[in-house]
Design a protein around this motif. Structure first.
Motif, PDB file in Angstrom:
ATOM      1  N   LEU A 118       0.803  -1.217   0.000  1.00 26.81           N
ATOM      2  CA  LEU A 118       0.000   0.000   0.000  1.00 26.81           C
ATOM      3  C   LEU A 118       0.840   1.274   0.000  1.00 26.81           C
ATOM      4  O   LEU A 118       0.380   2.313  -0.456  1.00 26.81           O
ATOM      5  CB  LEU A 118      -0.932   0.013   1.219  1.00 26.81           C
ATOM      6  CG  LEU A 118      -2.020  -1.049   1.217  1.00 26.81           C
ATOM      7  CD1 LEU A 118      -2.645  -1.181   2.598  1.00 26.81           C
ATOM      8  CD2 LEU A 118      -3.076  -0.723   0.178  1.00 26.81           C
ATOM      9  N   CYS A 119       2.043   1.191   0.509  1.00 30.20           N
ATOM     10  CA  CYS A 119       2.922   2.363   0.613  1.00 30.20           C
ATOM     11  C   CYS A 119       4.271   2.054  -0.041  1.00 30.20           C
ATOM     12  O   CYS A 119       5.310   2.051   0.633  1.00 30.20           O
ATOM     13  CB  CYS A 119       3.137   2.739   2.072  1.00 30.20           C
ATOM     14  SG  CYS A 119       1.642   2.922   3.051  1.00 30.20           S
ATOM     15  N   PRO A 120       4.287   1.797  -1.341  1.00 33.30           N
ATOM     16  CA  PRO A 120       5.532   1.346  -1.978  1.00 33.30           C
ATOM     17  C   PRO A 120       6.659   2.365  -1.946  1.00 33.30           C
ATOM     18  O   PRO A 120       7.827   1.989  -2.010  1.00 33.30           O
ATOM     19  CB  PRO A 120       5.096   1.062  -3.420  1.00 33.30           C
ATOM     20  CG  PRO A 120       3.872   1.889  -3.618  1.00 33.30           C
ATOM     21  CD  PRO A 120       3.200   1.947  -2.280  1.00 33.30           C
ATOM     22  N   THR A 121       6.354   3.641  -1.815  1.00 30.85           N
ATOM     23  CA  THR A 121       7.417   4.647  -1.797  1.00 30.85           C
ATOM     24  C   THR A 121       8.066   4.784  -0.429  1.00 30.85           C
ATOM     25  O   THR A 121       9.050   5.502  -0.283  1.00 30.85           O
ATOM     26  CB  THR A 121       6.877   6.025  -2.231  1.00 30.85           C
ATOM     27  OG1 THR A 121       5.837   6.416  -1.313  1.00 30.85           O
ATOM     28  CG2 THR A 121       6.318   5.973  -3.636  1.00 30.85           C
ATOM     29  N   MET A 122       7.546   4.102   0.560  1.00 31.46           N
ATOM     30  CA  MET A 122       8.085   4.200   1.915  1.00 31.46           C
ATOM     31  C   MET A 122       9.417   3.471   2.063  1.00 31.46           C
ATOM     32  O   MET A 122      10.197   3.794   2.938  1.00 31.46           O
ATOM     33  CB  MET A 122       7.085   3.640   2.931  1.00 31.46           C
ATOM     34  CG  MET A 122       5.784   4.408   2.989  1.00 31.46           C
ATOM     35  SD  MET A 122       5.983   6.105   3.529  1.00 31.46           S
ATOM     36  CE  MET A 122       6.313   5.866   5.245  1.00 31.46           C
ATOM     37  N   VAL A 123       9.652   2.475   1.230  1.00 28.60           N
ATOM     38  CA  VAL A 123      10.894   1.711   1.322  1.00 28.60           C
ATOM     39  C   VAL A 123      11.545   1.661  -0.055  1.00 28.60           C
ATOM     40  O   VAL A 123      11.118   0.925  -0.922  1.00 28.60           O
ATOM     41  CB  VAL A 123      10.645   0.289   1.873  1.00 28.60           C
ATOM     42  CG1 VAL A 123      10.428   0.324   3.369  1.00 28.60           C
ATOM     43  CG2 VAL A 123       9.470  -0.367   1.204  1.00 28.60           C
TER      44      VAL A 123
END
Length: 150
Positions: A118-123
């Motif tokens: 859901l938050c692919p840009t977080m890592v």
């Protein structure tokens, strides 16, 4: 082998949308769905609110033009519609504060995996992903996990 589609109503929330993406892509693979057919197939599995949204998107430009939308573009459009920025922000905050509750590692791992989708840009890379994962583990086992060089 069953190629049964999964349906998306638009009320399942962000996790439901991601699950629908994954199940739909699984059907694409098993049925050798061509790029040109993916949007036509996927939009055929939309119901209720999601179908109304699709119809309001397709009607002004015509259905044939709407079907020229790529699967990636459709995923982005659906994400913008059904994963509002405020919800994404909450998930991003949860992502960095996620920890194991008691000894419930299974729930931690499942939610961590959901949030990475859901938050692919977080890592930005696997190393950072592992760092965040280990950071949510209890201190008593964090060292053991780090020493095993996962």
């Amino acid at each position: 082998m069953s190629f049964q589609p999964s349906y998306f109503k638009g009320t399942e929330g962000a996790v439901g949308l991601i699950c629908w993406f994954e199940r739909t892509e699984s059907v694409f693979l098993r049925s050798n769905c061509t790029e040109d057919s993916k949007v036509k197939f996927a939009t055929g599995t939309l119901t209720e609110d999601a179908l109304s949204w699709w119809n309001s998107f397709a009607q002004p430009i015509g259905i044939e033009e709407a079907y020229k939308t790529t699967w990636s573009e459709l995923k982005n459009l659906l994400t913008k519609k059904y994963c509002p920025r405020t919800d994404v922000k909450k998930m991003e905050d949860e992502f960095y504060s996620l920890t194991v509750k008691g000894n419930d590692y299974k729930t931690y791992v499942r939610r961590f995996q959901e949030l990475t989708v859901l938050c692919p840009t977080m890592v930005p890379n696997a190393e950072k992903l592992m760092e965040v994962f280990i950071g949510g583990l209890p201190r008593s086992i964090e060292g053991n996990v780090t020493a095993s060089k996962p």
